[in-house]
Design a protein around this motif. Structure first.
Motif, PDB file in Angstrom:
ATOM      1  N   MET A   3       0.823  -1.197   0.000  1.00 41.94           N
ATOM      2  CA  MET A   3       0.000   0.000   0.000  1.00 41.94           C
ATOM      3  C   MET A   3       0.870   1.264   0.000  1.00 41.94           C
ATOM      4  SD  MET A   3      -3.176   0.631  -0.002  1.00 41.94           S
ATOM      5  CE  MET A   3      -4.492   1.637   0.538  1.00 41.94           C
ATOM      6  N   VAL A   4       1.952   1.255   0.766  1.00 41.91           N
ATOM      7  CA  VAL A   4       2.861   2.401   0.815  1.00 41.91           C
ATOM      8  C   VAL A   4       3.546   2.577  -0.534  1.00 41.91           C
ATOM      9  CG1 VAL A   4       4.951   3.302   1.922  1.00 41.91           C
ATOM     10  CG2 VAL A   4       3.212   2.164   3.298  1.00 41.91           C
ATOM     11  N   ILE A   5       3.909   1.470  -1.166  1.00 41.93           N
ATOM     12  CA  ILE A   5       4.563   1.524  -2.477  1.00 41.93           C
ATOM     13  C   ILE A   5       3.615   2.119  -3.509  1.00 41.93           C
ATOM     14  CG2 ILE A   5       5.528   0.136  -4.337  1.00 41.93           C
ATOM     15  CD1 ILE A   5       6.587  -1.765  -2.173  1.00 41.93           C
ATOM     16  N   VAL A   6       2.348   1.722  -3.452  1.00 45.27           N
ATOM     17  CA  VAL A   6       1.356   2.241  -4.403  1.00 45.27           C
ATOM     18  C   VAL A   6       1.196   3.746  -4.222  1.00 45.27           C
ATOM     19  CG1 VAL A   6      -1.066   2.153  -5.095  1.00 45.27           C
ATOM     20  CG2 VAL A   6       0.140   0.037  -4.580  1.00 45.27           C
ATOM     21  N   ARG A   7       1.121   4.197  -2.980  1.00 46.63           N
ATOM     22  CA  ARG A   7       1.014   5.643  -2.720  1.00 46.63           C
ATOM     23  C   ARG A   7       2.266   6.373  -3.187  1.00 46.63           C
ATOM     24  NH1 ARG A   7      -0.905   5.040   3.113  1.00 46.63           N
ATOM     25  NH2 ARG A   7      -3.072   4.477   2.827  1.00 46.63           N
ATOM     26  N   GLY A   8       3.433   5.779  -2.975  1.00 45.83           N
ATOM     27  CA  GLY A   8       4.686   6.384  -3.416  1.00 45.83           C
ATOM     28  C   GLY A   8       4.752   6.504  -4.925  1.00 45.83           C
ATOM     29  N   ILE A   9       4.329   5.451  -5.628  1.00 40.44           N
ATOM     30  CA  ILE A   9       4.311   5.486  -7.094  1.00 40.44           C
ATOM     31  C   ILE A   9       3.334   6.550  -7.584  1.00 40.44           C
ATOM     32  CG2 ILE A   9       3.609   4.176  -9.140  1.00 40.44           C
ATOM     33  CD1 ILE A   9       4.935   1.730  -7.827  1.00 40.44           C
ATOM     34  N   HIS A  10       2.174   6.636  -6.930  1.00 40.45           N
ATOM     35  CA  HIS A  10       1.182   7.642  -7.324  1.00 40.45           C
ATOM     36  C   HIS A  10       1.724   9.051  -7.092  1.00 40.45           C
ATOM     37  CE1 HIS A  10      -2.691   9.329  -8.270  1.00 40.45           C
ATOM     38  NE2 HIS A  10      -2.687   9.996  -7.120  1.00 40.45           N
TER      39      HIS A  10
END
Length: 165
Positions: free
Chosen positions: A1-8
């Motif tokens: 979830m943190v990775i997805v937010r970081g990519i976004h």
């Protein structure tokens, strides 16, 4: 979830940077074209202005394509998507973005190869190494590929019910 937010977040930052660069390139195109008109009327025509404007247009087009992809602004045919129910529509969106990501990745890969083959070629008027012009292909497609990854991850998170509302 943190990775997805970081990519976004990184996708948003890259989009803002691309927008600033596009505005600067379009402004440079206007200035160069204006200078060319004035020089042609009162002095001698500039030999490099048309070429510089052309290369700025190519760069701004590829950067702009990434910005438009990020904001879902490209033309699309949504007949099938419009008739599908919720989850099937989400799965179709994931598939479309994944296919776009594969296409952008392929163009990125071959753009890098093409860039490598242009080491000795110079532009006609400015004598600029063409590798600087062709760099826009891997950079522009790399941006689009990253935005497509962001879109895929966003759609997956929405499908799982963990997306931002």
């Amino acid at each position: 979830m943190v990775i997805v937010r970081g990519i976004h977040k990184l996708s948003d930052i890259l989009d803002k940077i691309a927008e600033i660069v596009i505005v600067a390139m379009l402004g440079a195109m206007v200035l160069i074209t204006g200078a060319q008109i004035i020089c042609r009327l009162f002095f001698t025509a500039l030999s490099w202005s048309e070429e510089a404007t052309r290369y700025l247009l190519i760069w701004s087009t590829l950067f702009g394509a990434g910005c438009v992809y990020k904001h879902s602004g490209h033309i699309s045919i949504s007949v099938l998507q419009d008739v599908l129910p919720g989850k099937a529509k989400d799965i179709l969106q994931i598939l479309v973005h994944a296919l776009c990501m594969i296409l952008f990745g392929l163009v990125l890969f071959y753009g890098i190869q093409y860039y490598g083959k242009q080491g000795s070629q110079l532009s006609a008027a400015m004598r600029l190494p063409m590798r600087y012009v062709y760099t826009c292909i891997p950079i522009g497609c790399g941006l689009m590929c990253f935005h497509a990854l962001d879109a895929v991850l966003g759609c997956v998170m929405n499908l799982l019910g963990k997306g931002e509302k």
